[in-house]
Design a protein around this motif. Sequence first.
Motif, PDB file in Angstrom:
ATOM      1  N   LEU A  80       0.809  -1.223   0.000  1.00  0.00           N
ATOM      2  CA  LEU A  80       0.000   0.000   0.000  1.00  0.00           C
ATOM      3  C   LEU A  80       0.841   1.272   0.000  1.00  0.00           C
ATOM      4  O   LEU A  80       0.303   2.361  -0.242  1.00  0.00           O
ATOM      5  N   LYS A  81       2.135   1.159   0.274  1.00  0.00           N
ATOM      6  CA  LYS A  81       2.998   2.348   0.194  1.00  0.00           C
ATOM      7  C   LYS A  81       3.013   2.922  -1.220  1.00  0.00           C
ATOM      8  O   LYS A  81       3.232   4.121  -1.411  1.00  0.00           O
ATOM      9  N   LYS A  82       2.767   2.035  -2.191  1.00  0.00           N
ATOM     10  CA  LYS A  82       2.725   2.517  -3.572  1.00  0.00           C
ATOM     11  C   LYS A  82       1.516   3.415  -3.825  1.00  0.00           C
ATOM     12  O   LYS A  82       1.493   4.177  -4.790  1.00  0.00           O
ATOM     13  N   ALA A  83       0.486   3.288  -2.975  1.00  0.00           N
ATOM     14  CA  ALA A  83      -0.743   4.064  -3.166  1.00  0.00           C
ATOM     15  C   ALA A  83      -0.723   5.379  -2.399  1.00  0.00           C
ATOM     16  O   ALA A  83      -1.753   6.043  -2.288  1.00  0.00           O
ATOM     17  N   ALA A  84       0.444   5.741  -1.829  1.00  0.00           N
ATOM     18  CA  ALA A  84       0.505   6.985  -1.053  1.00  0.00           C
ATOM     19  C   ALA A  84       0.223   8.200  -1.937  1.00  0.00           C
ATOM     20  O   ALA A  84      -0.418   9.163  -1.518  1.00  0.00           O
ATOM     21  N   ILE A  85       0.714   8.155  -3.162  1.00  0.00           N
ATOM     22  CA  ILE A  85       0.450   9.249  -4.117  1.00  0.00           C
ATOM     23  C   ILE A  85      -0.624   8.744  -5.082  1.00  0.00           C
ATOM     24  O   ILE A  85      -0.339   8.082  -6.085  1.00  0.00           O
ATOM     25  N   ASP A  86      -1.875   9.038  -4.738  1.00  0.00           N
ATOM     26  CA  ASP A  86      -3.006   8.530  -5.522  1.00  0.00           C
ATOM     27  C   ASP A  86      -3.604   9.655  -6.353  1.00  0.00           C
ATOM     28  O   ASP A  86      -4.511  10.368  -5.927  1.00  0.00           O
ATOM     29  N   LEU A  87      -3.090   9.813  -7.544  1.00  0.00           N
ATOM     30  CA  LEU A  87      -3.602  10.851  -8.442  1.00  0.00           C
ATOM     31  C   LEU A  87      -4.951  10.431  -9.005  1.00  0.00           C
ATOM     32  O   LEU A  87      -5.166   9.252  -9.318  1.00  0.00           O
ATOM     33  N   PRO A  88      -5.888  11.377  -9.130  1.00  0.00           N
ATOM     34  CA  PRO A  88      -7.180  11.043  -9.752  1.00  0.00           C
ATOM     35  C   PRO A  88      -6.986  10.647 -11.214  1.00  0.00           C
ATOM     36  O   PRO A  88      -5.920  10.837 -11.801  1.00  0.00           O
ATOM     37  N   LYS A  89      -8.027  10.116 -11.814  1.00  0.00           N
ATOM     38  CA  LYS A  89      -7.953   9.713 -13.212  1.00  0.00           C
ATOM     39  C   LYS A  89      -7.823  10.935 -14.116  1.00  0.00           C
ATOM     40  O   LYS A  89      -8.362  11.999 -13.826  1.00  0.00           O
ATOM     41  N   THR A  90      -7.077  10.752 -15.182  1.00  0.00           N
ATOM     42  CA  THR A  90      -6.894  11.827 -16.160  1.00  0.00           C
ATOM     43  C   THR A  90      -8.161  11.963 -17.018  1.00  0.00           C
ATOM     44  O   THR A  90      -8.717  10.957 -17.471  1.00  0.00           O
ATOM     45  N   ASN A  91      -8.592  13.220 -17.221  1.00  0.00           N
ATOM     46  CA  ASN A  91      -9.821  13.485 -17.982  1.00  0.00           C
ATOM     47  C   ASN A  91      -9.488  13.822 -19.431  1.00  0.00           C
ATOM     48  O   ASN A  91      -8.608  14.641 -19.708  1.00  0.00           O
ATOM     49  N   LEU A  92     -10.178  13.169 -20.339  1.00  0.00           N
ATOM     50  CA  LEU A  92     -10.039  13.462 -21.767  1.00  0.00           C
ATOM     51  C   LEU A  92     -11.437  13.648 -22.348  1.00  0.00           C
ATOM     52  O   LEU A  92     -12.282  12.761 -22.225  1.00  0.00           O
ATOM     53  N   SER A  93     -11.656  14.829 -22.943  1.00  0.00           N
ATOM     54  CA  SER A  93     -12.982  15.097 -23.528  1.00  0.00           C
ATOM     55  C   SER A  93     -12.813  15.599 -24.959  1.00  0.00           C
ATOM     56  O   SER A  93     -11.873  16.346 -25.263  1.00  0.00           O
ATOM     57  N   VAL A  94     -13.719  15.162 -25.824  1.00  0.00           N
ATOM     58  CA  VAL A  94     -13.703  15.558 -27.236  1.00  0.00           C
ATOM     59  C   VAL A  94     -15.109  16.066 -27.602  1.00  0.00           C
ATOM     60  O   VAL A  94     -16.099  15.362 -27.357  1.00  0.00           O
ATOM     61  N   THR A  95     -15.165  17.274 -28.162  1.00  0.00           N
ATOM     62  CA  THR A  95     -16.447  17.860 -28.607  1.00  0.00           C
ATOM     63  C   THR A  95     -16.360  18.158 -30.101  1.00  0.00           C
ATOM     64  O   THR A  95     -15.378  18.761 -30.567  1.00  0.00           O
ATOM     65  N   LYS A  96     -17.365  17.747 -30.866  1.00  0.00           N
ATOM     66  CA  LYS A  96     -17.353  17.977 -32.317  1.00  0.00           C
ATOM     67  C   LYS A  96     -18.760  18.369 -32.745  1.00  0.00           C
ATOM     68  O   LYS A  96     -19.730  17.699 -32.378  1.00  0.00           O
ATOM     69  N   GLY A  97     -18.836  19.454 -33.480  1.00  0.00           N
ATOM     70  CA  GLY A  97     -20.155  19.901 -33.940  1.00  0.00           C
ATOM     71  C   GLY A  97     -20.177  21.397 -34.208  1.00  0.00           C
ATOM     72  O   GLY A  97     -19.139  22.076 -34.203  1.00  0.00           O
ATOM     73  N   GLN A  98     -21.374  21.911 -34.442  1.00  0.00           N
ATOM     74  CA  GLN A  98     -21.571  23.327 -34.763  1.00  0.00           C
ATOM     75  C   GLN A  98     -21.845  24.075 -33.475  1.00  0.00           C
ATOM     76  O   GLN A  98     -22.988  24.200 -33.052  1.00  0.00           O
ATOM     77  N   TYR A  99     -20.820  24.507 -32.832  1.00  0.00           N
ATOM     78  CA  TYR A  99     -21.046  25.204 -31.577  1.00  0.00           C
ATOM     79  C   TYR A  99     -20.759  26.700 -31.668  1.00  0.00           C
ATOM     80  O   TYR A  99     -20.912  27.426 -30.698  1.00  0.00           O
ATOM     81  N   ASN A 100     -20.297  27.222 -32.846  1.00  0.00           N
ATOM     82  CA  ASN A 100     -20.075  28.667 -32.956  1.00  0.00           C
ATOM     83  C   ASN A 100     -20.524  29.210 -34.314  1.00  0.00           C
ATOM     84  O   ASN A 100     -20.727  30.398 -34.483  1.00  0.00           O
ATOM     85  N   SER A 101     -20.632  28.298 -35.312  1.00  0.00           N
ATOM     86  CA  SER A 101     -21.028  28.704 -36.664  1.00  0.00           C
ATOM     87  C   SER A 101     -21.563  27.471 -37.381  1.00  0.00           C
ATOM     88  O   SER A 101     -21.765  26.424 -36.769  1.00  0.00           O
ATOM     89  N   SER A 102     -21.719  27.598 -38.690  1.00  0.00           N
ATOM     90  CA  SER A 102     -22.227  26.459 -39.466  1.00  0.00           C
ATOM     91  C   SER A 102     -21.148  25.411 -39.719  1.00  0.00           C
ATOM     92  O   SER A 102     -21.427  24.333 -40.233  1.00  0.00           O
ATOM     93  N   PHE A 103     -19.908  25.755 -39.385  1.00  0.00           N
ATOM     94  CA  PHE A 103     -18.823  24.793 -39.570  1.00  0.00           C
ATOM     95  C   PHE A 103     -18.846  23.739 -38.454  1.00  0.00           C
ATOM     96  O   PHE A 103     -19.210  24.022 -37.304  1.00  0.00           O
ATOM     97  N   ASN A 104     -18.428  22.518 -38.802  1.00  0.00           N
ATOM     98  CA  ASN A 104     -18.240  21.455 -37.798  1.00  0.00           C
ATOM     99  C   ASN A 104     -16.857  21.603 -37.171  1.00  0.00           C
ATOM    100  O   ASN A 104     -15.843  21.254 -37.796  1.00  0.00           O
ATOM    101  N   ASP A 105     -16.849  22.139 -35.991  1.00  0.00           N
ATOM    102  CA  ASP A 105     -15.579  22.354 -35.295  1.00  0.00           C
ATOM    103  C   ASP A 105     -15.320  21.241 -34.273  1.00  0.00           C
ATOM    104  O   ASP A 105     -16.221  20.512 -33.858  1.00  0.00           O
ATOM    105  N   THR A 106     -14.051  21.142 -33.830  1.00  0.00           N
ATOM    106  CA  THR A 106     -13.618  20.114 -32.859  1.00  0.00           C
ATOM    107  C   THR A 106     -12.960  20.788 -31.665  1.00  0.00           C
ATOM    108  O   THR A 106     -12.168  21.730 -31.837  1.00  0.00           O
ATOM    109  N   TYR A 107     -13.283  20.257 -30.485  1.00  0.00           N
ATOM    110  CA  TYR A 107     -12.652  20.761 -29.259  1.00  0.00           C
ATOM    111  C   TYR A 107     -12.149  19.552 -28.445  1.00  0.00           C
ATOM    112  O   TYR A 107     -12.938  18.676 -28.061  1.00  0.00           O
ATOM    113  N   ILE A 108     -10.852  19.483 -28.230  1.00  0.00           N
ATOM    114  CA  ILE A 108     -10.216  18.386 -27.469  1.00  0.00           C
ATOM    115  C   ILE A 108      -9.577  18.973 -26.223  1.00  0.00           C
ATOM    116  O   ILE A 108      -8.821  19.947 -26.308  1.00  0.00           O
ATOM    117  N   GLU A 109      -9.872  18.342 -25.060  1.00  0.00           N
ATOM    118  CA  GLU A 109      -9.304  18.832 -23.793  1.00  0.00           C
ATOM    119  C   GLU A 109      -8.753  17.654 -22.987  1.00  0.00           C
ATOM    120  O   GLU A 109      -9.405  16.612 -22.843  1.00  0.00           O
TER     121      GLU A 109
END
Length: 531
Positions: free
Chosen positions: A186-215
């Motif tokens: 359990l000493k290995k679990a002393a530094i327990d970082l949360p899971k890394t978040n990856l999100s991808v958004t694709k669509g018309q969110y600002n104009s008629s163009f299909n744009d992509t947002y990756i975070e």
Amino acid sequence: LSAIGGVVALWLRGMPFSISAGVGFIALFGIAVLNGIVLIAEFNRLKDEGVDDIYDRVRKGTATRLRPVIMTAAVASLGFLPMALSTSEGAEVQKPLATVVIGGLLTATLLTLVVLPVLYILFNRKKHLHANLTVVILISLFFSVNTSTAQQVPRPLSLNDAIEIALKNNPQAKSVSLEAEQQQVLKKAAIDLPKTNLSVTKGQYNSSFNDTYIELSQDFSFPTVYLKQSEVQSKAVAVIEQKTLVTQKEIIRSVLSTFYQILYLKELEKLISNQDSIYRAFAQTAESRYKTGESSNLEFLAAKNKYHELQIRKRELEAEIALARRELQKVLNVPYQISIAEGTASKLSPPNLRDTSAIEGHPLLGYYRERIELAAAKSSLESHRFLPDLSLGYFNQSLDGVKGFQGLKLGLSVPVFFWTQQGKVQAADLESRIAEQEYEQNRTSLSIAFSREWQEFQNYSEALSYYEHEGLAEADEILRTSQIGYKVGEIGYVEYSYSLTEANSIKVRYYELLNKYNQTVIQLTYLTEGN
């Protein structure tokens, strides 16, 4: 095979090889050879009558002689059965002899009815090479069985052997060892970082163009939180290490206590055995004097009763020794019956400590001290959780069809509703106070136990000193002079019986005191720092 049956029967009943067992083997071999001769003679008779097919000859001969062979073995076994189950006078001579014969006849019957016909066929074939090879294989199997059986019979254990086996096999020791391994992992679990978040958004969110947002983002606790978590886990490892030491001391104490209890009971058994010959001679002398008219029947009956009382006490001691051995077997957690090495119940050396300060190094107190430090580390950890959490991220997006927009994100999470975390801090503080109270309680208990055991140790030491310098010598002198006086007629039955009882009581009391002394030393050693 008949010899194997006799040896296994002795081993199953826990009997050593003795002269009476040797006589049993002689009788066993006679019966086994007799049955073999009867069967082979029948095979040869059928051969002389013209039965040339060896398989037909063996089948007919075995069927003809099956009843005589089984009857010979059954009659002998049933005849010896009362001797094997005897508990009256002379049973110690009868039981080994009968046990060897009964056990050996079981395997001797298999030898006669199964193995012997097979060997007869092999040796009467024209291809002697096959027969010789088979015999070699059988002999090899015989010795391999004997070797494996010998390896399974445990040798008598010394005290160090018993302690070593107990520390290795005892379930409590295994359990605490696994707990220590768990905390190390359990000493290995002393530094327990949360899971890394990856999100991808694709669509018309600002104009008629299909744009992509990756975070891509990662949350972090404040750096000092990880330091405190590592400290908490280190304290947890220290706690389980102290618990391991406590468990080892308890196991060693159990082994020592039971081992010396067995030695004490065996000393009493030796004393009873010595008295057995004395009281037997006493009863014989009383019987002779009664027959010649020198004493009354009352004296003879009383002497005989004393001898029988001694036999009863001897059987009680055997049962107590068997019970103590089972207790030691339980502590050692071994499947075989325990046998300890021959020795005497000598005095143990006490620890060189005289006051309650001797308990300060006891692992039990170290265990509670580590628990106090663990609780304090948990409280500090919960306090550091008030600090803000951090987040770091990266994004890449297209806007109105144009790609290449990217950047970094840095976030800060500040606790606004803090009463939940405050409750956790208060709970950790209470855990620390509970550990402190448990430490004081156990420290007081150990101190009281040490004082009590030390006082008993001093009392037993003084009492043993008298017996070692005067009491035992007086008992031997009482025994010697009373035996001479009774034989020459200087003292009567009453005086002689009283003298024997007095001498016996002195020696029994000495061994009782010696056992109590050793048990007290074992407790003192457990209560102090050293093992």
